[in-house]
Scaffold this active site. Sequence first.
Site, mmCIF file in Angstrom:
data_model
loop_
_atom_site.group_PDB
_atom_site.id
_atom_site.type_symbol
_atom_site.label_atom_id
_atom_site.label_comp_id
_atom_site.label_asym_id
_atom_site.label_seq_id
_atom_site.Cartn_x
_atom_site.Cartn_y
_atom_site.Cartn_z
ATOM 1 N N CYS A 102 33.890 38.959 42.525
ATOM 2 C CA CYS A 102 32.557 38.473 42.194
ATOM 3 C C CYS A 102 31.852 39.469 41.280
ATOM 4 O O CYS A 102 32.268 40.616 41.145
ATOM 5 C CB CYS A 102 31.715 38.332 43.454
ATOM 6 S SG CYS A 102 32.473 37.256 44.677
ATOM 7 N N GLY B 108 34.139 36.067 38.024
ATOM 8 C CA GLY B 108 34.187 34.907 38.918
ATOM 9 C C GLY B 108 33.801 33.650 38.184
ATOM 10 O O GLY B 108 32.766 33.630 37.510
ATOM 11 N N ASN C 181 29.447 41.587 46.280
ATOM 12 C CA ASN C 181 30.760 41.736 45.659
ATOM 13 C C ASN C 181 31.578 42.677 46.524
ATOM 14 O O ASN C 181 31.119 43.771 46.849
ATOM 15 C CB ASN C 181 30.604 42.304 44.238
ATOM 16 C CG ASN C 181 31.937 42.659 43.587
ATOM 17 O OD1 ASN C 181 32.020 43.583 42.787
ATOM 18 N ND2 ASN C 181 32.994 41.940 43.906
ATOM 19 N N GLY C 182 32.803 42.230 46.865
ATOM 20 C CA GLY C 182 33.677 43.048 47.716
ATOM 21 C C GLY C 182 34.130 42.216 48.892
ATOM 22 O O GLY C 182 33.653 41.096 49.086
ATOM 23 N N TYR D 54 42.860 46.035 35.100
ATOM 24 C CA TYR D 54 42.834 44.623 34.721
ATOM 25 C C TYR D 54 41.475 43.965 34.810
ATOM 26 O O TYR D 54 41.084 43.205 33.934
ATOM 27 C CB TYR D 54 43.804 43.837 35.624
ATOM 28 C CG TYR D 54 43.641 42.334 35.519
ATOM 29 C CD1 TYR D 54 44.149 41.636 34.421
ATOM 30 C CD2 TYR D 54 42.971 41.612 36.502
ATOM 31 C CE1 TYR D 54 43.987 40.258 34.319
ATOM 32 C CE2 TYR D 54 42.810 40.231 36.400
ATOM 33 C CZ TYR D 54 43.317 39.570 35.311
ATOM 34 O OH TYR D 54 43.159 38.219 35.199
HETATM 35 P P1 AMP Z 1 51.815 36.416 37.768
HETATM 36 O O1 AMP Z 1 52.205 35.301 36.859
HETATM 37 O O2 AMP Z 1 51.499 35.915 39.145
HETATM 38 O O3 AMP Z 1 52.804 37.544 37.763
HETATM 39 O O4 AMP Z 1 50.429 36.968 37.254
HETATM 40 C C1 AMP Z 1 50.364 38.026 36.381
HETATM 41 C C2 AMP Z 1 49.172 37.846 35.484
HETATM 42 O O5 AMP Z 1 47.989 37.657 36.242
HETATM 43 C C3 AMP Z 1 48.933 39.052 34.631
HETATM 44 O O6 AMP Z 1 48.649 38.523 33.341
HETATM 45 C C4 AMP Z 1 47.702 39.729 35.170
HETATM 46 O O7 AMP Z 1 46.931 40.186 34.100
HETATM 47 C C5 AMP Z 1 47.002 38.624 35.886
HETATM 48 N N1 AMP Z 1 46.407 39.067 37.159
HETATM 49 C C6 AMP Z 1 46.704 40.131 37.888
HETATM 50 N N2 AMP Z 1 45.951 40.172 39.014
HETATM 51 C C7 AMP Z 1 45.159 39.100 38.963
HETATM 52 C C8 AMP Z 1 44.141 38.579 39.823
HETATM 53 N N3 AMP Z 1 43.826 39.187 40.947
HETATM 54 N N4 AMP Z 1 43.515 37.440 39.456
HETATM 55 C C9 AMP Z 1 43.855 36.809 38.328
HETATM 56 N N5 AMP Z 1 44.810 37.252 37.475
HETATM 57 C C10 AMP Z 1 45.459 38.370 37.781
#
Ligand code: AMP
Length: 477
Positions: free
Chosen positions: A2, A28, A102-103, A243
């Site tokens: 969030c 979010g 947030n958290g 990220y």
């Molecule tokens: P995956 O296809 O499940 O391996 O997702 C990897 C991708 O999701 C990478 O492009 C990351 O930048 C992104 N990513 C990593 N953590 C999250 C998260 N918590 N929420 C949304 N995207 C994520």
Amino acid sequence: MCGVFGVHGHPEAAHITYLGLYALQHRGQESAGIVSSNGREQLVYRGMGLVADIFSEPILTKLPGRHAIGHVRYSTAGGSTLRNAQPFCATTDGGPVAIAHNGNLVNAVAIRRELEGRGAIFSSTSDSEVIVHLLARSREGSLEDRLIDALSRVKGAFSLLLLTDDALIAARDPWGFRPLVLGRLDGGFVVASETCALDLIGATYERDLEPGEVIVIRRGRLRTLRPFARAPRQTFCIFEHIYFARPDSNLQQQNVYAFRKELGRVLAREHPVEADMVVPVLDSGTAAALGYAEESGIPYETALIRNHYVRRTFIEPSQSIRHFGVKVKHNAVRGILEGKRVVLVEDSIVRGTTLLKLVTMVRQAGARSVHVRVSSPPTIGPCHYGIDTPSRDELIASTLSVEEIRREIGADTLGYLSLEGLRTTSALLKQGFCDACFSDEYPVPAGDDESPPQLSLFHDVEPDGSEGGSLRRGGRS
Ligand code: AMP
């Protein structure tokens, strides 16, 4: 995950909050809300979807007052429904209060059970609502003392804003998991999850709130409290740097983009490879790919193009198209990739599905070889403090070795940043970090809340086209 934003002492508080939320939209996208206070009563508007789709000029003008808080939500605890949209509002015997959180709290389920056992009725399935209940039940006098009393009972991560009829209160948990910054605007105060929100509204950055700090802003004066026992160390979420946060934000006074680029440099030193080009997975791998390219001397090419107008659902033809979802989001530039040895740089691998599809796509576009480089260590554990990661068994690196993942995604080689490389780079920031998702070392145990039971026994049915929101009034009772 969030984002939160608050304003104290500005004639256009709701409008400013709207813009702040706009800048925090990446934190979010499920729902958003704003509560304003004109000193006597609070007005709230919440809706499902994106900030720009929920709020309009006529709605913002119905949110008068010099103080406001807002929230954008991506559910990490509790389902995606309007009932869980924040800020939460309550009428207490001390007046109306609104809370934006947030958290993730790791003992919210246990507290909720205890309160329900004593007759409390919850209106959402979100962990944040326990704070509202604890505050309403507290026997302390002032609302700030009640908030502090409530926050002393919860464990885990909170960067939190509370709006009373005349005060804005901001609090950060003693571990300092999630960011929260203070700024000034036209003689008033603003508090935001990230500095990019201050930039948009032209506010000046004052400072980060410290872990465990509570600030109370009332009638234009700011008071600082440090009511919580000190945590053994600061544990700022390293994944915000890797990220989650926007690259133009500064976290802990360190620019996110520059940090990601540095991770790319370290990655290039740890996992060099002979190749013709470095290609980022847009947008998350951009800065790390630049760092990798600069360090290795291999040219940088954006040979995967991203469509920025992708929505969550698509109308597909009845004959489904292979890898449709990923092709909607990314497409490979054949004219650049043909016959080339490619280093594909991504920030993290969660389930592995994105990279499997992108490696296949790059190969089909004619690449001779595809070398995947990841600017974080293998993600082996879920986050209990607010990042939306799937359960451990869905994390590809929790069950497969690096070599097995390489085979699974079809890359010629695969190199992750080492945990030591990440820690050495992070140490330059002179802060303590939580890297539990990579190290399995959790600073605050999740305990009973690790696999929370399904709290919701009934589900909202929204009428067709009900993406909009609801306007409510809350005054002193
Ligand atoms: P995956 O296809 O499940 O391996 O997702 C990897 C991708 O999701 C990478 O492009 C990351 O930048 C992104 N990513 C990593 N953590 C999250 C998260 N918590 N929420 C949304 N995207 C994520």
